[in-house]
Design a protein around this motif. Structure first.
Motif, PDB file in Angstrom:
ATOM      1  N   ALA A 166       0.826  -1.214   0.000  1.00  0.00           N
ATOM      2  CA  ALA A 166       0.000   0.000   0.000  1.00  0.00           C
ATOM      3  C   ALA A 166       0.855   1.257   0.000  1.00  0.00           C
ATOM      4  N   GLN A 167       1.971   1.225   0.723  1.00  0.00           N
ATOM      5  CA  GLN A 167       2.863   2.387   0.761  1.00  0.00           C
ATOM      6  C   GLN A 167       3.507   2.645  -0.591  1.00  0.00           C
ATOM      7  N   SER A 168       3.711   1.598  -1.386  1.00  0.00           N
ATOM      8  CA  SER A 168       4.324   1.780  -2.698  1.00  0.00           C
ATOM      9  C   SER A 168       3.297   2.130  -3.781  1.00  0.00           C
ATOM     10  N   ALA A 169       2.020   2.040  -3.451  1.00  0.00           N
ATOM     11  CA  ALA A 169       0.956   2.359  -4.407  1.00  0.00           C
ATOM     12  C   ALA A 169       0.785   3.871  -4.534  1.00  0.00           C
ATOM     13  N   SER A 170       0.282   4.301  -5.673  1.00  0.00           N
ATOM     14  CA  SER A 170       0.058   5.736  -5.868  1.00  0.00           C
ATOM     15  C   SER A 170      -1.271   6.196  -5.272  1.00  0.00           C
ATOM     16  N   ARG A 171      -2.241   5.287  -5.176  1.00  0.00           N
ATOM     17  CA  ARG A 171      -3.526   5.589  -4.534  1.00  0.00           C
ATOM     18  C   ARG A 171      -3.463   5.162  -3.075  1.00  0.00           C
ATOM     19  N   LYS A 172      -4.342   5.697  -2.297  1.00  0.00           N
ATOM     20  CA  LYS A 172      -4.463   5.288  -0.900  1.00  0.00           C
ATOM     21  C   LYS A 172      -5.841   4.677  -0.693  1.00  0.00           C
ATOM     22  N   VAL A 173      -5.881   3.570   0.033  1.00  0.00           N
ATOM     23  CA  VAL A 173      -7.154   2.935   0.385  1.00  0.00           C
ATOM     24  C   VAL A 173      -7.140   2.608   1.866  1.00  0.00           C
ATOM     25  N   PRO A 174      -8.301   2.607   2.486  1.00  0.00           N
ATOM     26  CA  PRO A 174      -8.366   2.212   3.900  1.00  0.00           C
ATOM     27  C   PRO A 174      -8.016   0.729   4.047  1.00  0.00           C
ATOM     28  N   ILE A 175      -7.186   0.444   5.049  1.00  0.00           N
ATOM     29  CA  ILE A 175      -6.796  -0.941   5.333  1.00  0.00           C
ATOM     30  C   ILE A 175      -7.135  -1.255   6.783  1.00  0.00           C
TER      31      ILE A 175
END
Length: 154
Positions: free
Chosen positions: A128-137
Motif C-alpha cells: 500500500a505504501q508503494s501504491a500511488s492511490r491510498k485505500v483504507p486498510i
C-alpha cells in the motif's frame, strides 16, 4: 518439553463447546470468484474492480466458523499463507495492482493470532505504501479457537 513456534503447537480443541452442536444447518457459500490463491489470481480481474477486498491467511476460514457471512459476503478475496508460501514479493505486486489498477475501495487483512501471520499485514502495508492511490486498510486477528482478538484500521 519441546518449545517452538506457537503456530505449530499441538492443541486439542475437541472439548470446546460449540454453538448449534448436533444441529445440521446449511450455510451457502459467499464466494464470488475463482481462483482465490494469491499466486493464481489476476489482480485486475473484473471482480476486483472497485471492490472491497479481503486478504486472508489460509487458516482463518477454518478457525472462524462464520467467515463467509461475516467477512466474505459481497467481497472479493485473495488467500495466502505468510509462513509457507514462497515468492511473496509477487503478492506485494498484486496488492499494489489491486490498489492502483483495480482501484479497490478497501482492503481487509484477516490473520490468525500466531506470530508468522503478522507477515501478511506487513506485506499489505508495504504494498500500500508503494501504491500511488491510498485505500483504507483494516486488519483483524482471529484466535485459534475462532474468537476475534483484535480489529483496527491501519
Amino acid at each position: 518439553m519441546i518449545e517452538g513456534c506457537p503456530g505449530s503447537k499441538t492443541m486439542d480443541l475437541r472439548e470446546k463447546e460449540t454453538q448449534g452442536e448436533g444441529e445440521s444447518v446449511k450455510v451457502g457459500s459467499q464466494l464470488r470468484q475463482w481462483p482465490i490463491q494469491m499466486h493464481l489470481i489476476s489482480p485486475t480481474a473484473p471482480y476486483f474492480q472497485g471492490a472491497d477486498v479481503v486478504l486472508v491467511a489460509d487458516c482463518v476460514a477454518y478457525a472462524f466458523g462464520n467467515f463467509h457471512n461475516d467477512y466474505l459476503k459481497g467481497k472479493s478475496i485473495g488467500i495466502a499463507c505468510p509462513k509457507l508460501d514462497s515468492e511473496q514479493e509477487i503478492y506485494a505486486e498484486k496488492i499494489k495492482a489491486w490498489i492502483d489498477d483495480a482501484k479497490i475501495n478497501t482492503l481487509t487483512v484477516l490473520i490468525m493470532q500466531v506470530p508468522c501471520c503478522s507477515g501478511l499485514v506487513k506485506l499489505a502495508q508495504e504494498a500500500a505504501q508503494s501504491a500511488s492511490r491510498k485505500v483504507p486498510i483494516k486488519y483483524i486477528v482471529i484466535g485459534v479457537q475462532g474468537e476475534i482478538l483484535q480489529e483496527e484500521w491501519l
